[in-house]
Design a protein around this motif. Structure first.
Motif, mmCIF file in Angstrom:
data_model
loop_
_atom_site.group_PDB
_atom_site.id
_atom_site.type_symbol
_atom_site.label_atom_id
_atom_site.label_comp_id
_atom_site.label_asym_id
_atom_site.label_seq_id
_atom_site.Cartn_x
_atom_site.Cartn_y
_atom_site.Cartn_z
ATOM 1 N N ALA A 97 11.336 0.234 -1.477
ATOM 2 C CA ALA A 97 10.805 1.233 -2.421
ATOM 3 C C ALA A 97 9.295 1.067 -2.591
ATOM 4 O O ALA A 97 8.559 2.053 -2.715
ATOM 5 C CB ALA A 97 11.501 1.110 -3.771
ATOM 6 N N LEU A 98 8.832 -0.177 -2.569
ATOM 7 C CA LEU A 98 7.385 -0.425 -2.669
ATOM 8 C C LEU A 98 6.683 0.155 -1.453
ATOM 9 O O LEU A 98 5.626 0.785 -1.574
ATOM 10 C CB LEU A 98 7.112 -1.930 -2.794
ATOM 11 N N ARG A 99 7.290 -0.023 -0.288
ATOM 12 C CA ARG A 99 6.711 0.547 0.943
ATOM 13 C C ARG A 99 6.588 2.076 0.833
ATOM 14 O O ARG A 99 5.532 2.646 1.103
ATOM 15 C CB ARG A 99 7.590 0.174 2.142
ATOM 16 N N VAL A 100 7.655 2.717 0.402
ATOM 17 C CA VAL A 100 7.657 4.183 0.272
ATOM 18 C C VAL A 100 6.597 4.613 -0.751
ATOM 19 O O VAL A 100 5.859 5.589 -0.545
ATOM 20 C CB VAL A 100 9.060 4.690 -0.128
ATOM 21 N N GLY A 101 6.492 3.870 -1.854
ATOM 22 C CA GLY A 101 5.515 4.201 -2.900
ATOM 23 C C GLY A 101 4.075 4.062 -2.427
ATOM 24 O O GLY A 101 3.217 4.890 -2.739
ATOM 25 N N VAL A 102 3.797 3.002 -1.645
ATOM 26 C CA VAL A 102 2.433 2.794 -1.117
ATOM 27 C C VAL A 102 2.065 3.924 -0.163
ATOM 28 O O VAL A 102 0.968 4.493 -0.236
ATOM 29 C CB VAL A 102 2.323 1.422 -0.406
ATOM 30 N N ILE A 103 2.992 4.261 0.737
ATOM 31 C CA ILE A 103 2.708 5.301 1.737
ATOM 32 C C ILE A 103 2.480 6.654 1.063
ATOM 33 O O ILE A 103 1.652 7.449 1.514
ATOM 34 C CB ILE A 103 3.855 5.373 2.781
#
Length: 713
Positions: free
Chosen positions: A255-261
Motif C-alpha cells: 500500500a505504501l508503494r501504491v501511495g508513493v507512486i
C-alpha cells in the motif's frame, strides 16, 4: 538480443537536492554497494566517479547530470526467496547549484522517480524548494533521505519539520535514527520495527537487532503515524485498521508503494552517506517504493493527425524517445542522451526526428556509467542510453518511428538572467570560438549566444556568474579557445504599464514603384491569466507577446498582417526605453490602409515597427530587473554586519531563523547588486558565512536606477 531485465525490475531515478546536501556522496555509496565501483570516491577529495569533469573535481560540485546504471538485490524483504530478484537502477545525479537548474529540469522530465536528499543540519534549503517544485511540475513520485546525521547540529526531527512546513504535508517518517551527531549508529525501520547497524570499514556488514529500549516508545508512536498515513490511501486497509485488525507487513509495504507512486505519500528515510549508514536501505526503498516504467502515466504526444496519442512502455509499441541532453566527447564526438518511452532501437538503424522533420542514423548505442561506456546493440522501452552519430538532434527533440510519428512534449527551460561580452584573443581563436560556443549552447539550452547588431560584439547569457565562468573555462579546456571576457551584465527587460494607440503611415516615393504601409494599433499590458483556450482565433500568443488582428473589410490585406506582427516583434526585441527586449505586451492591429500598387510586406513591417515604438513612449514604459531569492547562513556574531550589507543592496529582508548553531537570513535582492557578493560575504564573516541565490521574479526598476541604466545604454 533479448531484454536482460523485465520492465517491472527497472527503476529510472534521479538524486536531487540543494548544493552540498550530499547527493554525489550518496550516489558514490549506491555505486559502491551495488558493486559498480570497488572504491568509494569522495567528492571532497576530488575523486567521485559521478563528478568526472575537471571543473567538478576542482570545485567539489556537480555541474552536469551524470547517468549511470547499477544492479541491486534488496537487503531485506524478498532476500529470503530461493532466487532473490535483481533490479536494474538507472541513476542520474543532478547538480544542486541553481546556475545549473537546466540539468535538473531536463533530468526530471525523463525520470520515473526521485530521491530528494536533505542536510540534517540545514533541513529544507532554497534550492531544495526549487527542485521540489520542478518535480511537482512533472508529477515525479519521491522518497526523501535526511543525510549527514553525523554532523554537529544535526536533527532528524527538525529537518523533517522543515519538509512538512515548506514542501509537503504528505511526508511521513519511514525510519528514525539511532543516535544523532557523533552518536549516530544506525536506523530503525518503522515498518518492520527492526534496528539496523552498519559495521565494517565501509558499512558493508549490516547487523539487524531489536529496536533499542530507549527508542521503543518513540518508534511505536512514529510507526502508528506511518501506518495511519498508509491506510488513508487504501480503503480496504482503512476498514481493517478501524476494526482494530492487525495489518500484515507485506500489505502495508504494498500500500505504501501504491501511495508513493500516486504521489499521495512521501516516506522519509535517514542516515549518513559519508559515514556509510543507511545507503543500502535507501536502495531497498528505491526498489520497493519508486515506480517501474510500467507504473507511471504513459508519455503522450501529438501524432501526424494532430491528435494526442499515448505511448505506453511496451517493447512492441512503435518507437518514441526524447533527447534530453547533448554532451561532447573528445573521443567519439557528440553523445545524445535519450529516454525511450516505447518500442526498441537498434544500432545502425534510422529514426525520424519529428521536431526537425528529418531522418537521422543511429551509429552506435552506449549505456553510461558516468564517463565510462558500455556499447550495446539494442535498447528497449523504459531505458536511458546515449546515441552516437546523430547530426542535427538537439535537446528536447523527439525521435520516432518514421511510420508512426509522434511529437512528445518539449522540456521548458528558464530564461537566462546574466550576460557578458566575450571576444577571441587571436584570429585563430576567432574561428574556433564560434564552433565551441555552438557546441556548448547545443548542450545547454540556458546558454544563449547573441551578436550585438550595432557593435558586432558576441554576448553570451546564462543563469548566473558561475554558470558563465564554467562555460568559458570549458571553452578553454575542451576546445583550446582563449578569450577575453567582459564584466557580467544584468539581463534587464522592458514592458509597459499603460495603454496607448499609435498610427504610422509609411510612404516612400523614389521614382518607379514606391512603398506604402499604413497601420493603426493599440498596445496594453498583456493579461497573463487568460487561458489559451479562451482566446479568439485572431489572437496569437508567444512568450511575453500577444498579437490581435481586428482588421475588418480588408483595409489591411490579409497577406500583410504577418508583416505588421514581424515589425512589432522586431521593435520589441530591440526595446524602446534602453535597448532591452520588451515582454508582456499585447498589440492589437485595428485599422490602416493600403495602396494597390505600392503596398508591400516590407512597408507594412516598417509601419508596424514605427507605430509600436511611438505607442510605447506614451504607454508608461518601464525597465524590469531580475530579483533573486537570497539565503545567507551566518554565525550569529556577524548577523548585524551581514544584514546591514544586504540593506545597502536594496534588499527586502523577508525573515530570519535559526539554522542549527547559525542564523539564516532570507531576502529578495536585485541581481545587479549581487555581483561579487560571495567575496564580500567572506570578508564580512571571516569566511564563515555562505550564501545561495536563485532567480525569483522580474520587478520594476526604481526611477533613479532606471536613469542610470538608460545612461549606460
Amino acid at each position: 538480443m533479448a531484454r536482460d531485465y523485465p520492465l517491472k525490475d527497472v527503476r529510472n531515478i534521479g538524486i536531487i537536492a540543494h548544493i552540498d546536501a550530499g547527493k554525489t556522496t550518496m550516489t558514490e555509496r549506491l555505486l559502491f554497494y551495488t558493486g559498480i565501483s570497488h572504491k568509494i570516491g569522495e567528492t571532497h577529495e576530488g575523486e567521485s566517479v559521478m563528478d568526472w569533469m575537471e571543473q567538478e573535481k576542482e570545485r567539489g560540485i556537480t555541474i552536469t547530470s551524470a547517468a549511470t546504471t547499477c544492479f541491486w538485490i534488496p537487503t531485506y524483504g524478498d532476500k529470503d526467496a530461493d532466487e532473490p530478484e535483481e533490479y536494474r537502477i538507472n541513476i542520474i545525479d543532478t547538480p544542486g547549484h541553481v546556475d545549473f537548474t537546466a540539468e535538473v529540469e531536463r533530468s526530471l522530465k525523463v525520470l520515473d522517480g526521485a530521491v530528494t536528499v536533505f542536510d540534517a543540519v540545514a533541513g529544507v534549503e532554497p534550492q531544495s524548494e526549487t527542485v521540489w517544485r520542478q518535480a511537482d511540475k512533472y508529477e515525479v513520485p519521491r522518497i526523501c533521505f535526511i543525510n549527514k546525521l553525523d554532523r554537529t547540529g544535526a536533527s532528524f526531527d527538525r529537518s523533517f519539520d522543515t519538509i512538512i512546513d515548506r514542501l509537503t504535508q504528505k511526508a511521513v517518517r519511514a525510519q528514525v535514527p539511532i543516535g544523532e551527531e557523533e552518536n549516530h549508529e544506525g536506523v530503525v525501520d518503522l515498518l518492520s520495527m527492526q534496528a539496523y547497524y552498519f559495521e565494517g570499514d565501509m558499512g558493508n556488514d549490516i547487523r539487524v537487532e531489536e529496536v533499542p529500549e530507549e527508542l521503543q516508545e518513540i518508534a511505536k508512536k512514529r510507526r502508528a503515524t506511518l501506518v495511519e498515513a498508509i491506510v488513508e490511501t487504501d480503503e480496504e486497509l482503512m476498514d481493517a485498521y478501524l476494526a482494530d485488525k492487525e495489518i500484515a507487513y507485506e500489505d502495508l509495504k504494498e500500500a505504501l508503494r501504491v501511495g508513493v507512486i500516486a504521489n499521495k505519500i512521501v516516506p522519509v528515510f535517514c542516515g549518513s552517506a559519508l559515514k556509510n549508514k543507511g545507503a543500502q536501505l535507501l536502495l531497498d526503498a528505491v526498489v520497493d517504493y519508486l515506480p517501474s516504467p510500467l507504473e507511471v502515466k504513459p508519455m503522450s504526444g501529438i501524432n501526424e493527425d494532430g491528435e494526442e496519442e499515448d505511448r505506453p512502455a511496451d517493447d512492441d509499441a512503435p518507437f518514441a524517445a526524447l533527447a534530453f541532453k547533448l554532451q561532447s566527447d573528445p573521443y567519439i564526438g557528440q553523445l545524445t542522451f535519450i529516454r525511450i518511452y516505447s518500442g526498441t532501437l537498434e544500432a545502425g538503424s534510422y529514426v525520424y526526428n519529428v521536431s526537425k522533420d528529418e531522418q537521422e542514423r543511429v551509429g552506435r548505442i552506449v549505456r553510461l556509467h558516468a564517463n565510462k561506456r558500455e556499447e550495446v546493440d539494442k535498447i528497449y522501452a523504459g531505458e536511458i542510453a546515449a546515441l552516437v552519430g546523430l547530426k542535427n538532434t538537439a535537446t528536447s527533440d523527439t525521435l520516432s518511428d518514421p511510420d508512426h510519428q509522434v511529437e512528445l512534449a518539449k522540456i521548458e527551460f528558464p530564461k537566462p538572467v546574466v550576460s557578458l561580452k566575450i571576444e577571441p584573443k587571436t584570429n585563430v581563436d576567432q574561428e574556433k570560438m564560434g564552433m565551441a560556443l555552438k557546441r556548448l549552447s547545443d548542450e545547454d539550452p540556458t546558454f544563449i549566444i547573441n551578436t550585438d547588431q550595432e557593435t558586432g560584439e558576441t554576448i553570451i547569457s546564462g543563469m548566473g556568474e558561475l554558470h558563465l565562468n564554467i562555460l568559458v573555462e570549458r571553452m578553454k579546456r575542451e576546445f583550446s579557445v582563449e578569450a577575453n571576457v567582459g564584466q557580467p551584465r544584468v539581463a534587464y527587460r522592458e514592458t509597459i504599464r499603460g495603454e496607448a494607440e499609435a498610427e504610422c503611415k509609411y510612404v516612400k516615393q523614389s521614382g518607379g514603384r514606391g512603398q506604402y504601409g499604413h497601420v493603426e494599433i493599440k498596445i496594453k499590458p498583456m493579461d497573463m491569466n487568460v487561458d489559451e483556450e479562451d482566446l479568439d482565433k485572431k489572437t496569437t500568443r508567444e512568450d511575453g507577446f500577444e498579437f490581435i488582428n481586428s482588421i475588418r473589410g480588408g483595409v489591411v490585406p490579409r497577406e500583410f498582417v504577418p508583416s505588421v506582427k514581424d515589425g512589432v516583434r522586431e521593435a520589441m526585441a530591440r526595446g524602446v526605453v534602453a535597448g532591452y527586449p520588451m515582454v508582456n505586451v499585447s498589440c492589437e492591429l485595428f485599422d490602416g490602409s493600403h495602396h494597390d500598387v505600392d503596398s508591400s510586406e516590407a512597408a507594412f513591417k516598417i509601419a508596424g515597427s514605427k507605430a509600436f515604438q511611438d505607442g510605447v513612449q506614451r504607454a508608461r514604459p518601464v525597465i524590469l530587473e531580475p530579483v533573486m531569492k537570497v539565503e545567507v547562513v551566518t554565525p550569529e556574531e556577524f548577523m548585524g554586519d551581514v544584514n546591514g550589507n544586504l540593506s545597502g543592496k536594496r534588499a527586502q529582508i523577508k525573515k530570519m531563523e535559526d539554522r542549527g548553531i547559525n542564523k539564516a537570513i532570507h531576502a529578495m535582492v536585485p541581481l545587479s547588486e549581487m555581483f561579487g557578493y560571495t567575496n564580500e560575504l567572506r570578508s564580512l564573516s571571516e569566511g564563515r558565512a555562505n550564501a545561495t541565490m536563485e532567480f525569483d521574479h522580474y520587478a520594476v526598476v526604481p526611477s533613479n536606477i532606471a536613469e542610470e541604466i538608460k545612461a549606460q545604454g
